[in-house]
Design a protein around this motif. Structure first.
Motif, PDB file in Angstrom:
ATOM      1  N   ASP A 117      26.078  -9.688 -19.713  1.00 58.30           N
ATOM      2  CA  ASP A 117      26.599  -8.835 -18.696  1.00 58.30           C
ATOM      3  C   ASP A 117      27.934  -8.113 -18.801  1.00 58.30           C
ATOM      4  O   ASP A 117      28.419  -7.424 -18.286  1.00 58.30           O
ATOM      5  N   GLY A 118      28.329  -8.414 -20.327  1.00 55.40           N
ATOM      6  CA  GLY A 118      29.721  -7.844 -20.700  1.00 55.40           C
ATOM      7  C   GLY A 118      30.849  -8.883 -20.679  1.00 55.40           C
ATOM      8  O   GLY A 118      31.918  -8.764 -21.279  1.00 55.40           O
ATOM      9  N   ARG A 119      30.630  -9.992 -19.948  1.00 58.37           N
ATOM     10  CA  ARG A 119      31.731 -10.873 -19.596  1.00 58.37           C
ATOM     11  C   ARG A 119      31.041 -12.299 -20.089  1.00 58.37           C
ATOM     12  O   ARG A 119      31.877 -13.003 -20.685  1.00 58.37           O
ATOM     13  N   TYR A 120      29.811 -12.654 -19.603  1.00 60.30           N
ATOM     14  CA  TYR A 120      29.323 -13.751 -20.118  1.00 60.30           C
ATOM     15  C   TYR A 120      28.205 -13.495 -21.006  1.00 60.30           C
ATOM     16  O   TYR A 120      27.437 -12.423 -21.046  1.00 60.30           O
ATOM     17  N   ILE A 121      27.952 -14.487 -21.878  1.00 63.84           N
ATOM     18  CA  ILE A 121      26.820 -14.491 -22.907  1.00 63.84           C
ATOM     19  C   ILE A 121      25.956 -15.572 -22.988  1.00 63.84           C
ATOM     20  O   ILE A 121      26.588 -16.813 -22.854  1.00 63.84           O
ATOM     21  N   ARG A 122      24.657 -15.616 -22.966  1.00 59.62           N
ATOM     22  CA  ARG A 122      23.746 -16.720 -22.899  1.00 59.62           C
ATOM     23  C   ARG A 122      22.884 -16.583 -24.010  1.00 59.62           C
ATOM     24  O   ARG A 122      22.671 -15.487 -24.497  1.00 59.62           O
ATOM     25  N   GLN A 123      22.476 -17.537 -24.713  1.00 59.41           N
ATOM     26  CA  GLN A 123      21.459 -17.370 -25.779  1.00 59.41           C
ATOM     27  C   GLN A 123      20.064 -18.068 -25.084  1.00 59.41           C
ATOM     28  O   GLN A 123      20.050 -19.017 -24.605  1.00 59.41           O
ATOM     29  N   ASN A 124      18.949 -17.618 -25.801  1.00 59.82           N
ATOM     30  CA  ASN A 124      17.571 -18.390 -25.366  1.00 59.82           C
ATOM     31  C   ASN A 124      17.096 -18.606 -26.897  1.00 59.82           C
ATOM     32  O   ASN A 124      17.005 -17.751 -27.562  1.00 59.82           O
ATOM     33  N   TYR A 125      16.560 -19.796 -26.845  1.00 58.63           N
ATOM     34  CA  TYR A 125      16.084 -20.029 -28.305  1.00 58.63           C
ATOM     35  C   TYR A 125      14.689 -20.443 -27.994  1.00 58.63           C
ATOM     36  O   TYR A 125      13.931 -20.708 -29.117  1.00 58.63           O
ATOM     37  N   SER A 126      13.913 -20.323 -27.194  1.00 58.01           N
ATOM     38  CA  SER A 126      12.553 -20.191 -26.826  1.00 58.01           C
ATOM     39  C   SER A 126      11.784 -18.759 -27.448  1.00 58.01           C
ATOM     40  O   SER A 126      12.508 -17.990 -27.550  1.00 58.01           O
ATOM     41  N   GLY A 127      10.959 -19.025 -27.988  1.00 58.16           N
ATOM     42  CA  GLY A 127       9.852 -17.847 -28.581  1.00 58.16           C
ATOM     43  C   GLY A 127       9.699 -18.012 -29.887  1.00 58.16           C
ATOM     44  O   GLY A 127      10.167 -19.343 -30.581  1.00 58.16           O
ATOM     45  N   ASN A 128       8.886 -17.283 -30.709  1.00 60.42           N
ATOM     46  CA  ASN A 128       8.777 -17.580 -32.028  1.00 60.42           C
ATOM     47  C   ASN A 128       8.347 -16.307 -32.737  1.00 60.42           C
ATOM     48  O   ASN A 128       8.464 -15.090 -32.140  1.00 60.42           O
ATOM     49  N   ALA A 129       8.286 -16.216 -34.080  1.00 64.48           N
ATOM     50  CA  ALA A 129       7.916 -15.230 -34.901  1.00 64.48           C
ATOM     51  C   ALA A 129       6.698 -14.389 -34.534  1.00 64.48           C
ATOM     52  O   ALA A 129       6.620 -13.201 -34.800  1.00 64.48           O
ATOM     53  N   VAL A 176      11.389 -17.851 -19.899  1.00 64.10           N
ATOM     54  CA  VAL A 176       9.814 -17.760 -19.520  1.00 64.10           C
ATOM     55  C   VAL A 176       9.218 -17.220 -20.484  1.00 64.10           C
ATOM     56  O   VAL A 176       7.940 -17.385 -20.828  1.00 64.10           O
ATOM     57  N   ASN A 177       9.467 -15.967 -20.747  1.00 63.08           N
ATOM     58  CA  ASN A 177       8.661 -15.429 -21.893  1.00 63.08           C
ATOM     59  C   ASN A 177       8.630 -15.914 -23.329  1.00 63.08           C
ATOM     60  O   ASN A 177       7.520 -16.320 -23.966  1.00 63.08           O
ATOM     61  N   GLY A 178       9.664 -16.455 -23.661  1.00 61.76           N
ATOM     62  CA  GLY A 178       9.566 -17.411 -24.863  1.00 61.76           C
ATOM     63  C   GLY A 178       8.867 -18.349 -24.729  1.00 61.76           C
ATOM     64  O   GLY A 178       8.142 -18.821 -25.756  1.00 61.76           O
ATOM     65  N   GLU A 179       8.873 -19.311 -23.700  1.00 59.08           N
ATOM     66  CA  GLU A 179       7.998 -20.503 -23.721  1.00 59.08           C
ATOM     67  C   GLU A 179       6.532 -20.120 -23.376  1.00 59.08           C
ATOM     68  O   GLU A 179       5.960 -20.871 -23.943  1.00 59.08           O
ATOM     69  N   ALA A 180       6.096 -19.193 -22.481  1.00 62.33           N
ATOM     70  CA  ALA A 180       4.732 -18.541 -22.651  1.00 62.33           C
ATOM     71  C   ALA A 180       4.481 -17.943 -24.065  1.00 62.33           C
ATOM     72  O   ALA A 180       3.367 -18.418 -24.413  1.00 62.33           O
ATOM     73  N   GLY A 181       5.183 -17.474 -24.894  1.00 63.96           N
ATOM     74  CA  GLY A 181       4.977 -17.319 -26.189  1.00 63.96           C
ATOM     75  C   GLY A 181       4.813 -18.041 -26.989  1.00 63.96           C
ATOM     76  O   GLY A 181       3.936 -18.304 -28.211  1.00 63.96           O
ATOM     77  N   ASP A 182       5.321 -19.246 -26.931  1.00 62.56           N
ATOM     78  CA  ASP A 182       5.205 -20.613 -27.517  1.00 62.56           C
ATOM     79  C   ASP A 182       3.849 -21.381 -27.306  1.00 62.56           C
ATOM     80  O   ASP A 182       3.449 -21.883 -28.242  1.00 62.56           O
ATOM     81  N   VAL A 183       3.213 -21.183 -26.092  1.00 64.92           N
ATOM     82  CA  VAL A 183       2.352 -21.767 -25.852  1.00 64.92           C
ATOM     83  C   VAL A 183       1.160 -20.909 -26.443  1.00 64.92           C
ATOM     84  O   VAL A 183       0.111 -21.518 -27.032  1.00 64.92           O
TER      85      VAL A 183
END
Length: 91
Positions: A14-26, A60-67
């Motif tokens: 959001d310009g102040r905070y940064i979060r990373q998401n590691y779910s998902g795949n190639a 959620v998008n990454g986890e659904a993509g992993d499944v």
């Protein structure tokens, strides 16, 4: 303003905070998975603030993509990701 950079590791800021998401795949590097992500974030934004909606949506998008990837492999489509969203949301 919230920015979501979709990649091997999603970066949400959001310009102040940064979060990373590691779910998902190639396997998710096909057309339409970003649209799925946008739809999830938009739906979540109806219930929470934009930053949390983006963070949760990326997960959620990454986890659904992993499944989907576990079932379809590299031949997955964005519609395969959509099929698993509700299962992930219930967890």
């Amino acid at each position: 303003m919230i920015t979501v950079l979709k990649g091997k590791t999603d970066i949400i800021s959001d310009g102040r905070y940064i979060r990373q998401n590691y779910s998902g795949n190639a396997g998710m590097s096909v057309g339409g998975t970003g649209d799925v992500l946008a739809g999830i974030v938009g739906a979540l934004f109806c219930r929470t603030d934009a930053f949390n909606a983006a963070c949760c949506g990326a997960f959620v998008n990454g986890e659904a993509g992993d499944v989907a990837f576990a079932k379809k492999g590299y031949g997955l489509l964005a519609t395969d990701v959509i099929e698993h969203i509700t299962d992930i949301m219930k967890q």
